[in-house]
Design a protein around this motif. Structure first.
Motif, mmCIF file in Angstrom:
data_model
loop_
_atom_site.group_PDB
_atom_site.id
_atom_site.type_symbol
_atom_site.label_atom_id
_atom_site.label_comp_id
_atom_site.label_asym_id
_atom_site.label_seq_id
_atom_site.Cartn_x
_atom_site.Cartn_y
_atom_site.Cartn_z
ATOM 1 N N THR A 254 5.063 0.868 -15.734
ATOM 2 C CA THR A 254 6.266 1.223 -16.496
ATOM 3 C C THR A 254 7.253 0.063 -16.504
ATOM 4 N N LEU A 255 7.471 -0.537 -15.340
ATOM 5 C CA LEU A 255 8.385 -1.679 -15.257
ATOM 6 C C LEU A 255 7.880 -2.849 -16.096
ATOM 7 N N ALA A 256 6.563 -3.023 -16.109
ATOM 8 C CA ALA A 256 5.998 -4.100 -16.918
ATOM 9 C C ALA A 256 6.257 -3.866 -18.402
ATOM 10 N N ALA A 257 6.158 -2.597 -18.846
ATOM 11 C CA ALA A 257 6.435 -2.271 -20.244
ATOM 12 C C ALA A 257 7.922 -2.405 -20.554
ATOM 13 N N TRP A 258 8.774 -2.024 -19.620
ATOM 14 C CA TRP A 258 10.216 -2.116 -19.828
ATOM 15 C C TRP A 258 10.684 -3.570 -19.944
ATOM 16 N N LYS B 33 0.338 2.716 6.274
ATOM 17 C CA LYS B 33 -0.951 2.039 6.112
ATOM 18 C C LYS B 33 -0.804 0.554 6.426
ATOM 19 N N LEU B 34 -1.800 -0.004 7.065
ATOM 20 C CA LEU B 34 -1.707 -1.401 7.498
ATOM 21 C C LEU B 34 -1.501 -2.360 6.334
ATOM 22 N N ASP B 35 -2.100 -2.038 5.180
ATOM 23 C CA ASP B 35 -2.026 -2.953 4.043
ATOM 24 C C ASP B 35 -0.970 -2.545 3.025
ATOM 25 N N PHE B 36 0.001 -1.689 3.414
ATOM 26 C CA PHE B 36 0.965 -1.194 2.443
ATOM 27 C C PHE B 36 1.770 -2.326 1.813
ATOM 28 N N VAL B 37 2.302 -3.214 2.624
ATOM 29 C CA VAL B 37 3.139 -4.300 2.102
ATOM 30 C C VAL B 37 2.335 -5.174 1.142
ATOM 31 N N GLU B 38 1.114 -5.514 1.544
ATOM 32 C CA GLU B 38 0.283 -6.366 0.691
ATOM 33 C C GLU B 38 -0.059 -5.671 -0.627
ATOM 34 N N THR B 39 -0.314 -4.353 -0.551
ATOM 35 C CA THR B 39 -0.646 -3.603 -1.763
ATOM 36 C C THR B 39 0.514 -3.622 -2.752
ATOM 37 N N VAL B 40 1.723 -3.392 -2.257
ATOM 38 C CA VAL B 40 2.902 -3.389 -3.119
ATOM 39 C C VAL B 40 3.103 -4.762 -3.751
ATOM 40 N N LEU B 41 3.044 -5.800 -2.936
ATOM 41 C CA LEU B 41 3.295 -7.152 -3.450
ATOM 42 C C LEU B 41 2.212 -7.595 -4.425
ATOM 43 N N ASP B 42 0.954 -7.199 -4.176
ATOM 44 C CA ASP B 42 -0.132 -7.548 -5.096
ATOM 45 C C ASP B 42 0.083 -6.900 -6.456
ATOM 46 N N CYS B 43 0.533 -5.636 -6.448
ATOM 47 C CA CYS B 43 0.778 -4.923 -7.704
ATOM 48 C C CYS B 43 1.891 -5.607 -8.497
ATOM 49 N N LEU B 44 2.947 -6.011 -7.803
ATOM 50 C CA LEU B 44 4.058 -6.688 -8.473
ATOM 51 C C LEU B 44 3.635 -8.043 -9.029
ATOM 52 N N ARG B 45 2.860 -8.777 -8.248
ATOM 53 C CA ARG B 45 2.419 -10.108 -8.703
ATOM 54 C C ARG B 45 1.476 -9.990 -9.896
ATOM 55 N N THR B 46 0.551 -9.021 -9.838
ATOM 56 C CA THR B 46 -0.430 -8.868 -10.906
ATOM 57 C C THR B 46 0.238 -8.583 -12.245
ATOM 58 N N LEU B 47 1.279 -7.758 -12.222
ATOM 59 C CA LEU B 47 1.953 -7.377 -13.463
ATOM 60 C C LEU B 47 3.193 -8.214 -13.744
ATOM 61 N N GLU B 48 3.434 -9.221 -12.903
ATOM 62 C CA GLU B 48 4.543 -10.160 -13.079
ATOM 63 C C GLU B 48 5.890 -9.432 -13.193
ATOM 64 N N ILE B 49 6.171 -8.598 -12.200
ATOM 65 C CA ILE B 49 7.388 -7.786 -12.178
ATOM 66 C C ILE B 49 8.370 -8.371 -11.173
#
Length: 443
Positions: free
Chosen positions: A257-261, A283-299
């Protein structure tokens, strides 16, 4: 707002029947002991009947959680007293009252699965320990007043039959409750696979009514078009350990949604808040998961707001604080949700790197009528301003509430007064055309 108690109708009915059976059995013994003049035993049976009756009353008033804790605590004391003073084992008749401790332990375990709490866990542990002690020893204190042998012989049969019957009923109910939970878990997994979940968006505005962002709220629309309330499926998902999977889906949808906005000048600067469960956050990888999602969509990370509930602070506060610092260092916005209803304290606010606190709607709803609530809220706002926190008032529904909150220098609002949660398309149509809430203009 008090959460709805998560008990099935079957469980409520069974609990009521069990309380009724115990009350009737105790009444019968009370009459028998009254005829023979054993008044101390009559007093014990009267206590049992009173506890059973009060438990039924609480259950009928939809206060089953209170009824369970009360009845378990009271019966634990009564049964322990019976075993120590009256139900003293003889060669002709064994002690049997302690069998009811297993019934209490099983009932407590079923309740613990529905609503986990330390008092409930403590009662279960005490019941098991007391059962082991009474089953393993024949010792009795010097002041014991044993039941007459004839009554004890007959009573051992009657009480054993009742206790075993209640245990069988308890095992049956537990099996049904486990099956109910399993069915819910399967339905939630199927909903994820079948894309039945969706996000609704509720506006967040500043003191002028201008849109600053939104909160993404999870909704479940079944294939037949019916909606399942979040108060029903979220507790079931938590018990089944499915919140991390649901949280991953919410995170992905919010980032998309943020990427579309980003491509629309009217929405490119809006922040989007999502709720994060304790299981997902830990979850052990929570921080990495969030940051990967943001980087992938350039948010821009500053546009994603993570709302963490205060109840999460009952977990490892050091690990939580470390993850928060990592997320904040990466540029994300951290908000403490439901402030004032959980485990908040000044030490938590001092240690946690949060930028925003979100006042729970229960404080806002009666702010006009409740003077004490107004004083408390004013103190919270004064403290938050000194600590340089952003404060969001949630659950604003009336103009009077808005005016009082503004008098406390509140600058961020959310609630039905400005807009209800709606699907993404409806949200964008409404707020893209006019980024100011008309209701706020009259305030």
């Amino acid at each position: 707002m008090k959460p709805k108690e998560n008990y099935s109708n079957r469980f409520r009915l069974t609990y009521g029947l069990a309380a009724l059976a115990v009350g009737v059995t105790a009444s019968g013994w009370g009459i028998a002991f009254a005829i023979m003049g054993a008044w101390p035993l009559v007093a014990m049976d009267v206590a049992v009947v009173f506890v059973a009756f009060l438990s039924l009353v609480l259950a009928r008033r939809n206060q089953l959680s209170a009824a369970l804790l009360f009845s378990q605590s009271a019966f634990l004391v009564i049964i322990t007293t019976l075993c120590l003073i009256f139900d003293v084992p003889r060669e002709a008749a064994p002690r049997v009252s302690h069998l009811f401790l297993l019934v209490l332990a099983l009932l407590g375990y079923i309740n613990y699965r529905r609503e986990q709490s330390r008092p409930q866990l403590a009662i279960v542990a005490l019941c098991v320990i007391a059962f082991v002690v009474f089953a393993s020893t024949t010792a009795a204190p010097s002041f014991a007043q044993p039941i007459p042998e004839t009554f004890q012989i007959y009573g051992s049969w009657v009480n054993t039959i009742v206790a075993v019957g209640l245990l069988c009923i308890g095992v049956y109910v537990m099996q049904l409750e486990l099956a109910r939970d399993l069915d819910k878990a399967r339905a939630i997994k199927a909903a994820l696979r079948n894309r039945e979940f969706e996000l609704f968006y509720q506006p967040q505005v500043d003191e002028t009514g201008r849109l600053t962002g939104a909160e993404a709220l999870l909704r479940w629309r079944r294939g037949d078009g019916t909606h399942v309330p979040p108060a029903e499926f979220i507790p079931a998902a938590e018990q089944a350990g499915l919140m991390p999977a649901i949280g991953e889906w919410v995170l992905t949808q919010a980032c998309e949604t943020l990427a579309a906005w980003r491509h629309d000048p009217a929405t490119s600067g809006l922040k989007l808040a999502i709720n994060v469960s304790a299981d997902h956050f830990m979850k052990l990888d929570f921080v990495e998961t969030v940051l990967d999602c943001l980087r992938t969509l350039e948010i821009d990370p500053a546009l994603l707001k993570l709302e963490l509930t205060e109840s999460m602070m009952a977990n490892d506060i050091d690990a939580i604080s470390e993850k928060m610092r990592d997320l904040r260092t990466a540029g994300l916005f951290i908000s403490l949700d439901d402030f004032g209803t959980g485990y908040s304290s000044l030490s938590h606010l001092r240690r946690l790197p949060v930028q925003e606190i979100k006042i729970d709607r229960s404080f806002v709803q009666d702010i006009v009528e409740n003077r004490r609530n107004r004083v408390l809220l004013k103190s919270i706002f004064d403290m938050a301003h000194m600590l340089e926190f952003v404060v969001v008032a949630e659950g604003v529904e009336t103009l009077e509430q808005l005016r009082l909150l503004r008098s406390f220098d509140c600058t961020a609002f959310q609630g039905y007064y400005f807009g209800r949660p709606v699907p993404l398309g409806e949200f964008q149509t409404r707020w893209t055309n006019d980024p100011v809430a008309p209701a706020a203009l009259s305030a």
